[in-house]
Design a protein around this motif. Structure first.
Motif, PDB file in Angstrom:
ATOM      1  N   ARG A 257       0.838  -1.200   0.000  1.00  0.00           N
ATOM      2  CA  ARG A 257       0.000   0.000   0.000  1.00  0.00           C
ATOM      3  C   ARG A 257       0.879   1.257   0.000  1.00  0.00           C
ATOM      4  O   ARG A 257       0.627   2.196  -0.749  1.00  0.00           O
ATOM      5  N   THR A 258       1.895   1.272   0.824  1.00  0.00           N
ATOM      6  CA  THR A 258       2.739   2.460   0.924  1.00  0.00           C
ATOM      7  C   THR A 258       3.444   2.742  -0.389  1.00  0.00           C
ATOM      8  O   THR A 258       3.647   3.902  -0.769  1.00  0.00           O
ATOM      9  N   LEU A 259       3.815   1.700  -1.100  1.00  0.00           N
ATOM     10  CA  LEU A 259       4.516   1.849  -2.376  1.00  0.00           C
ATOM     11  C   LEU A 259       3.650   2.504  -3.445  1.00  0.00           C
ATOM     12  O   LEU A 259       4.162   3.021  -4.439  1.00  0.00           O
ATOM     13  N   GLU A 260       2.333   2.521  -3.243  1.00  0.00           N
ATOM     14  CA  GLU A 260       1.406   2.878  -4.320  1.00  0.00           C
ATOM     15  C   GLU A 260       1.463   4.329  -4.772  1.00  0.00           C
ATOM     16  O   GLU A 260       0.711   4.699  -5.688  1.00  0.00           O
ATOM     17  N   MET A 261       2.336   5.145  -4.211  1.00  0.00           N
ATOM     18  CA  MET A 261       2.448   6.502  -4.745  1.00  0.00           C
ATOM     19  C   MET A 261       2.870   6.479  -6.211  1.00  0.00           C
ATOM     20  O   MET A 261       2.623   7.450  -6.958  1.00  0.00           O
ATOM     21  N   ASP A 262       3.493   5.395  -6.644  1.00  0.00           N
ATOM     22  CA  ASP A 262       3.905   5.339  -8.048  1.00  0.00           C
ATOM     23  C   ASP A 262       2.717   5.166  -9.000  1.00  0.00           C
ATOM     24  O   ASP A 262       2.851   5.398 -10.203  1.00  0.00           O
ATOM     25  N   VAL A 263       1.554   4.796  -8.485  1.00  0.00           N
ATOM     26  CA  VAL A 263       0.376   4.710  -9.350  1.00  0.00           C
ATOM     27  C   VAL A 263      -0.155   6.102  -9.702  1.00  0.00           C
ATOM     28  O   VAL A 263      -0.407   6.390 -10.880  1.00  0.00           O
ATOM     29  N   PRO A 264      -0.348   7.016  -8.729  1.00  0.00           N
ATOM     30  CA  PRO A 264      -0.703   8.383  -9.123  1.00  0.00           C
ATOM     31  C   PRO A 264       0.316   9.008 -10.072  1.00  0.00           C
ATOM     32  O   PRO A 264      -0.064   9.748 -10.997  1.00  0.00           O
ATOM     33  N   GLU A 265       1.584   8.715  -9.866  1.00  0.00           N
ATOM     34  CA  GLU A 265       2.601   9.263 -10.763  1.00  0.00           C
ATOM     35  C   GLU A 265       2.408   8.753 -12.189  1.00  0.00           C
ATOM     36  O   GLU A 265       2.552   9.507 -13.160  1.00  0.00           O
ATOM     37  N   ALA A 266       2.077   7.471 -12.324  1.00  0.00           N
ATOM     38  CA  ALA A 266       1.834   6.921 -13.657  1.00  0.00           C
ATOM     39  C   ALA A 266       0.536   7.462 -14.252  1.00  0.00           C
ATOM     40  O   ALA A 266       0.457   7.761 -15.448  1.00  0.00           O
ATOM     41  N   MET A 267      -0.488   7.603 -13.431  1.00  0.00           N
ATOM     42  CA  MET A 267      -1.769   8.096 -13.925  1.00  0.00           C
ATOM     43  C   MET A 267      -1.693   9.562 -14.331  1.00  0.00           C
ATOM     44  O   MET A 267      -2.424   9.997 -15.237  1.00  0.00           O
ATOM     45  N   ALA A 268      -0.843  10.334 -13.675  1.00  0.00           N
ATOM     46  CA  ALA A 268      -0.725  11.756 -14.002  1.00  0.00           C
ATOM     47  C   ALA A 268      -0.370  11.933 -15.473  1.00  0.00           C
ATOM     48  O   ALA A 268      -0.934  12.785 -16.171  1.00  0.00           O
ATOM     49  N   ARG A 269       0.546  11.121 -15.940  1.00  0.00           N
ATOM     50  CA  ARG A 269       0.952  11.214 -17.344  1.00  0.00           C
ATOM     51  C   ARG A 269      -0.185  10.755 -18.264  1.00  0.00           C
ATOM     52  O   ARG A 269      -0.448  11.375 -19.309  1.00  0.00           O
ATOM     53  N   MET A 270      -0.883   9.652 -17.892  1.00  0.00           N
ATOM     54  CA  MET A 270      -1.990   9.177 -18.722  1.00  0.00           C
ATOM     55  C   MET A 270      -3.041  10.266 -18.909  1.00  0.00           C
ATOM     56  O   MET A 270      -3.525  10.517 -20.022  1.00  0.00           O
ATOM     57  N   ILE A 271      -3.408  10.915 -17.810  1.00  0.00           N
ATOM     58  CA  ILE A 271      -4.469  11.924 -17.856  1.00  0.00           C
ATOM     59  C   ILE A 271      -3.992  13.155 -18.610  1.00  0.00           C
ATOM     60  O   ILE A 271      -4.721  13.716 -19.442  1.00  0.00           O
ATOM     61  N   ALA A 272      -2.768  13.581 -18.322  1.00  0.00           N
ATOM     62  CA  ALA A 272      -2.260  14.804 -18.937  1.00  0.00           C
ATOM     63  C   ALA A 272      -2.154  14.679 -20.446  1.00  0.00           C
ATOM     64  O   ALA A 272      -2.326  15.665 -21.170  1.00  0.00           O
ATOM     65  N   GLU A 273      -1.874  13.482 -20.954  1.00  0.00           N
ATOM     66  CA  GLU A 273      -1.687  13.296 -22.388  1.00  0.00           C
ATOM     67  C   GLU A 273      -2.962  12.867 -23.115  1.00  0.00           C
ATOM     68  O   GLU A 273      -2.951  12.692 -24.326  1.00  0.00           O
ATOM     69  N   ALA A 274      -4.058  12.710 -22.371  1.00  0.00           N
ATOM     70  CA  ALA A 274      -5.319  12.329 -23.014  1.00  0.00           C
ATOM     71  C   ALA A 274      -5.822  13.473 -23.888  1.00  0.00           C
ATOM     72  O   ALA A 274      -5.726  14.641 -23.520  1.00  0.00           O
ATOM     73  N   GLU A 275      -6.342  13.145 -25.036  1.00  0.00           N
ATOM     74  CA  GLU A 275      -6.852  14.149 -25.966  1.00  0.00           C
ATOM     75  C   GLU A 275      -8.260  13.786 -26.411  1.00  0.00           C
ATOM     76  O   GLU A 275      -8.592  12.622 -26.620  1.00  0.00           O
ATOM     77  N   GLY A 276      -9.092  14.814 -26.513  1.00  0.00           N
ATOM     78  CA  GLY A 276     -10.429  14.631 -27.050  1.00  0.00           C
ATOM     79  C   GLY A 276     -11.371  13.858 -26.159  1.00  0.00           C
ATOM     80  O   GLY A 276     -12.369  13.309 -26.637  1.00  0.00           O
ATOM     81  N   MET A 277     -11.092  13.810 -24.863  1.00  0.00           N
ATOM     82  CA  MET A 277     -11.944  13.065 -23.936  1.00  0.00           C
ATOM     83  C   MET A 277     -12.971  13.997 -23.299  1.00  0.00           C
ATOM     84  O   MET A 277     -12.695  15.177 -23.067  1.00  0.00           O
TER      85      MET A 277
END
Length: 457
Positions: A257-277
């Protein structure tokens, strides 16, 4: 006895006072919707390169709130005007020049000073003014959402004040923060402020922003995280290995659970690069991002309660975000995340299993955390289906196959970062210190993979 009139919303005298016209109301709200959108994007851009864990926590929460506030505003505007004005384009290029300058912050001090010392206090003042300027009866729907946004923005501003105080203990730091805030206030005033009703200054300081902003999605940790480049993480295997005690498995789950900060970090890029959503995409994905940050916070709370120096003793490496951000395109990265979520659904190996493990260990705090972690994953599986499968017209089997393939292939990518730190098996010593017993994983071979995604069949 006099029963309150007008449902207690206001008095007759208050309801008889003029307020914003619909046109003025919409004009102000459209600006706020765009500002909240840009604030959300700023959080997405800064989540990875900002090394302080506490700032990552706050950015995760506040960018989700920004997305929610924008959703509320967009919905209210659509109720008042048909067709509604476009809210996917800037209402004022001067606002974008302000955000260009904000994104030119050089370090964490300037990021906090700009986002929490300038922008959010200005938003709070604007929302309070909007609440006071709206007729309490005829514009009750707007005042209702603005009241909610005031509460959350007040909390964000308060956090920012405390964070800025912690970052400006020296005169030099205070002077640098004040200079940067004065610079940004000038650019915000040049846009007329949040509501567009501020007199612009006669002259602006020279801009710092030069050219188009290029986001940095390389995940960072500060120096408190001494094992941040150790990618060996036995808890991945421990949590699902037969013959390991429930106590050791529960400890492993709390490390995961503590390690999971890397999931928001990965999602930040997914969301930021989304287009036309559609905007609902950003709200749902930002909600999941915040949930994943909460999971990391659950783990840190658990170890704080045990008196464990988790920043030093647990190698909280950013390997997952490194693999997804640096070695995959956004669609492949989302497929990996979805595949992991699917692997967590089966009762015998997934989130129910993790909750039952903590219950069997008679650990009420871990059981509570796993219970809500399980609840969150139910929602996240729906988010993945809606915005990956349905939005891209992909089948579950095709996405899982792609996710497993890319996750497996990317395991080798961590080797190029391993030289940054020693790769050691820290788990036996950690179990000995925390549980006072020997680990059952005495034959564990060094490895970096999380096998959980392989279960998504």
């Amino acid at each position: 006895m006099s029963i309150p009139a007008l449902a207690g919303v206001c008095t007759y005298v208050e309801a008889a006072q003029p307020g914003y016209t619909v046109e003025e109301n919409v004009r102000r709200l459209v600006r706020c919707a765009w500002i909240q959108k840009r604030a959300m994007e700023t959080g997405l851009y800064w989540l990875n390169p900002t090394p302080e864990w506490e700032v990552k926590e706050a950015l995760s929460l506040h960018l989700y709130q920004d997305a929610e506030h924008a959703r509320l505003i967009r919905a209210r505007v659509s109720e008042m005007r048909n067709p509604p004005p476009r809210m996917d384009v800037s209402p004022d290029l001067a606002l974008d020049r302000f955000f260009d300058e904000l994104l030119a912050a050089r370090d964490t001090l300037e990021k906090i000073a700009g986002l929490y010392g300038v922008l959010r206090p200005a938003l709070l003042d604007a929302y309070r003014a909007h609440y006071g300027g709206s007729n309490p009866l005829v514009d009750f729907p707007t005042r209702r959402i603005v009241r909610f946004m005031i509460v959350e923005t007040e909390d964000a501003v308060q956090w920012g004040e405390q964070a800025l105080a912690a970052l400006t203990e020296t005169d030099a730091d205070r002077q640098r923060a004040e200079a940067w805030m004065a610079h940004l206030r000038a650019y915000l005033d040049a846009a007329g402020g949040i509501a567009g009703d501020v007199q612009p200054p006669d002259q602006l300081p020279a801009p710092r922003a030069a050219g188009d902003f290029v986001p940095d999605f390389f995940p960072q940790r500060d120096d408190r995280f001494t094992g941040r480049w150790n990618f060996v993480f036995p808890p991945h295997e421990v949590a699902r290995t037969e013959g390991v005690s429930v106590e050791e498995k529960t400890l492993a789950l709390m490390c995961k659970r503590t390690l999971e900060m890397d999931v928001p970090e990965a999602m930040a890029r997914m969301i930021a690069e989304a287009e036309g959503m559609p905007w609902e995409y950003y709200v749902d994905m930002a909600r999941q991002l915040w949930d994943e940050a909460r999971h990391a916070m659950m783990g840190s709370v658990y170890f704080e309660a045990l008196g464990v120096d988790w920043k030093h003793e647990i190698p909280l490496h950013p390997g997952f975000a490194l693999r997804l951000n640096q070695h995959m395109d956004a669609l492949d990265a989302h497929a990996v995340l979805y595949t992991i979520e699917q692997s967590l659904m089966p009762a015998k190996t997934g989130k129910r299993y993790e909750w039952e493990t903590a219950v069997d260990a008679h650990d009420p705090l871990a059981a509570l955390f796993q219970d809500y972690d399980w609840a969150d994953e139910v929602l996240h599986a729906q988010v993945g289906r809606r915005w990956l499968l349905d939005a891209h017209k992909l089948s579950r089997d095709a996405v899982v196959k792609l996710g497993q393939q890319r996750a497996t292939e990317s395991e080798a990518d961590l080797a190029q970062y391993a030289a940054h730190g020693e790769q050691i098996n820290w788990w036996p010593d950690f179990v000995r210190r925390v549980l006072g017993q020997e680990s059952a994983m005495h034959d564990y071979a060094l490895g970096t993979a999380d096998p959980v995604y392989r279960a998504a069949e």
